[in-house]
Design an enzyme around this catalytic site. Structure first.
Site, short mmCIF file in Angstrom:
data_model
loop_
_atom_site.label_atom_id
_atom_site.label_comp_id
_atom_site.label_asym_id
_atom_site.label_seq_id
_atom_site.Cartn_x
_atom_site.Cartn_y
_atom_site.Cartn_z
N HIS A 107 0.82 -1.23 0.00
CA HIS A 107 0.00 0.00 0.00
C HIS A 107 0.84 1.27 0.00
O HIS A 107 0.32 2.35 -0.19
CB HIS A 107 -0.92 0.00 1.23
CG HIS A 107 -2.00 -1.04 1.14
ND1 HIS A 107 -3.31 -0.73 0.88
CD2 HIS A 107 -1.94 -2.39 1.24
CE1 HIS A 107 -4.02 -1.84 0.84
NE2 HIS A 107 -3.21 -2.87 1.07
N ASP B 283 3.80 9.47 -0.73
CA ASP B 283 2.62 8.74 -0.26
C ASP B 283 2.28 7.66 -1.27
O ASP B 283 2.37 7.91 -2.49
CB ASP B 283 1.43 9.72 -0.16
CG ASP B 283 0.48 9.35 0.97
OD1 ASP B 283 0.38 8.16 1.29
OD2 ASP B 283 -0.17 10.26 1.53
O1 F6P Z 1 -0.66 1.70 4.19
C1 F6P Z 1 -0.19 2.33 5.28
C2 F6P Z 1 -0.68 1.83 6.63
O2 F6P Z 1 0.32 1.37 7.45
C3 F6P Z 1 -1.71 0.75 6.53
O3 F6P Z 1 -1.16 -0.54 6.61
C4 F6P Z 1 -2.62 1.10 7.66
O4 F6P Z 1 -3.94 0.86 7.27
C5 F6P Z 1 -2.47 2.60 7.87
O5 F6P Z 1 -1.27 2.94 7.28
C6 F6P Z 1 -2.57 3.03 9.33
O6 F6P Z 1 -1.39 2.73 10.02
P1 F6P Z 1 -1.31 1.94 11.38
O7 F6P Z 1 -1.91 0.58 11.14
O8 F6P Z 1 0.15 1.88 11.69
O9 F6P Z 1 -2.10 2.71 12.37
#
Ligand code: F6P
Length: 469
Positions: free
Chosen positions: A169, A378
């Protein structure tokens, strides 16, 4: 809710977090509640399970309490637990202290620690074991994101019968940057355990392809095709989408219009409302947008009686040092701007360091004349797409970093280089003065792009390619 331990799931999602997370209500952890997990991953991936009768989701609850698997609305939620120490090594450490900055062009220095790496391997093994246990014979398993890059390789060893897809992602850095990682080959080999590897942009897919060929880990078998360990591994860009209908339809309701009108009134009925909505993350460029605003105000190019900014910064990763430092910096900058340019009852920047719910978020998108999305790097940035989806009447202006994956599809935004403060100031000034006809001409193609690729199209596109050997 019922429990099951049978390996009967034909489709299994493996992601760091479950679609819901457990939030403690008090410090003792004696009481708490479930809420939707943060980030765009869950909202984009969750609808894909509707196409499958027997689906499962393996992920972390966000707490260190062991939970039993349970079935919710036909979906098996299989929690992976981590102790506080394991979370420190795997999540705070290797995932968000090493990989996150490295993959985002080292917006802060990436740290390399062998004990973080050991923790990362251990927890990836735990997810792979859980997936092997839950997936039915010949099932499709879709692994997500940078926290779990070793899982495809581990899972293939355990269960060669499975069809394995992986989607990253976030950006994948150029090989020149990635090769500094001491565990570069292990990570790349982990990903190569997949049949199909998806990225947000063609650049990211190309970076990975070049890396593994250059490191001699796979052979180039043509565009987007690698040969590895006697298998074909495909790589391709699948730009992620949002649930467009949800934003578009809700935005058109009287309830949201009233809410947005009320919000503008509470902001003091300014001529222009600017908005930023981000996780409080140093990659998002919240600081540069505040700096640009401050300089415009200091120079008298923006009138604080006419322009107001709302900045939502959702709390995130608040045990990681760089996030603690950023919070202090943003607090300080907001205080400085309001101290210098606000009046009693009328701050220039309305800063919300909290999660906002869907109705409030939508009202903000509707109330905002200008949306500022200025990350240094991003993977995609779904906020940019959400804003466009909510502007069904083709009003409003999106200022977007050229380094967000979304810039490829939303090239009619006012594109900015977030490292160029003067360029950003010029774009903000231009957005403030933009005529409705120009705003309309820019939004029209952007809405078409967002509508043409929603979250369901995205997931179906990836899964159809995964099914096609
Ligand atoms: O894609 C980036 C990401 O780490 C995703 O895996 C996740 O949904 C989002 O950011 C939020 O981050 P975290 O799970 O570290 O709170």
């Amino acid at each position: 809710m019922a429990t099951t331990t049978e390996p009967d799931r034909k489709f299994v999602i493996v992601a760091n977090r479950l679609p819901v997370r457990w939030v403690d209500d008090d410090r003792n952890g004696d009481s708490g509640h479930w809420e939707t997990s943060p980030g765009g991953l869950v909202s984009a991936v969750r609808p894909s399970v509707a196409d499958y009768g027997q689906a499962g989701w393996i992920g972390w609850t966000g707490s260190d309490v062991d939970e039993e698997p349970f079935v919710d609305d036909g979906l098996l939620l299989h929690p992976v637990s981590m102790t506080v120490d394991e979370k420190e090594l795997f999540y705070d450490g290797m995932s968000n202290g090493t990989l996150w900055p490295l993959y985002h062009d080292k917006a802060v220095p990436a740290e390399f620690h062998r004990h973080w790496w050991d923790g990362y391997r251990r927890i990836n093994r735990r997810y792979a074991d859980a997936a092997a246990k839950v997936a039915a014979e010949g099932a499709t398993v879709w692994v997500h994101d940078y926290q779990l890059q070793l899982v495809p390789g581990m899972l293939r060893e355990l269960r060669p019968d499975l069809r394995i897809g992986f989607f990253l992602h976030i950006p994948f850095p150029p090989p020149e940057l990635f090769v500094g990682l001491p565990w570069r080959d292990e990570i790349a080999l982990g990903m190569l355990g997949s049949d199909l590897i998806g990225f947000q942009t063609p650049d990211a897919a190309d970076n990975f392809h070049r890396l593994v060929v250059r490191r001699g880990l796979a052979d180039d078998s043509g565009p987007g095709v690698l040969a590895h360990a006697g298998r074909r591994v495909r790589t391709r860009a699948y730009p992620i989408g949002i649930d467009v209908a949800r934003y578009d339809q809700a935005a058109r309701t009287d309830k949201v219009s009233d809410h947005a009108r009320d919000l503008r009134a509470r902001l003091g009925a300014p001529h222009t409302v600017m908005l930023g909505v981000d996780r409080l993350d140093y990659t998002k460029g919240i600081d540069v947008r505040l700096r640009a605003l401050k300089e415009l105000l200091d120079d008298g190019d923006i009138n604080p009686r006419q322009v107001t900014m709302v900045q939502v910064a959702q709390p995130s990763r608040d045990d990681v040092e760089a996030y603690i430092t950023l919070r202090e910096e943003v607090d300080r900058m907001v205080g400085e701007i309001n101290g210098d340019h606000g009046r009693v009852g009328f701050p220039v920047v309305h800063y919300i360091h909290q999660n906002v719910d869907f109705p409030e978020l939508l009202a903000m998108y509707r109330a905002a004349d200008i949306m500022l999305v200025t990350p240094f790097r991003d993977g995609m940035n779904l906020v940019a797409k959400e804003y466009v989806a909510a502007r069904y009447d083709l009003t409003g202006c999106l200022v977007l970093s050229e380094f967000a994956g979304a810039a490829t599809e939303l090239s009619d935004a006012l594109l900015v280089n977030p490292y160029d403060i003067d360029g950003l100031k010029a774009a903000i000034a231009r957005a403030v003065a933009m005529e409705p006809t120009e705003a309309r001409a820019r939004l029209e193609p952007m809405r078409a792009a967002v509508l043409a690729n929603d979250a369901v199209d995205w997931a179906r596109g990836f899964l159809a390619d995964l099914a096609d050997r």
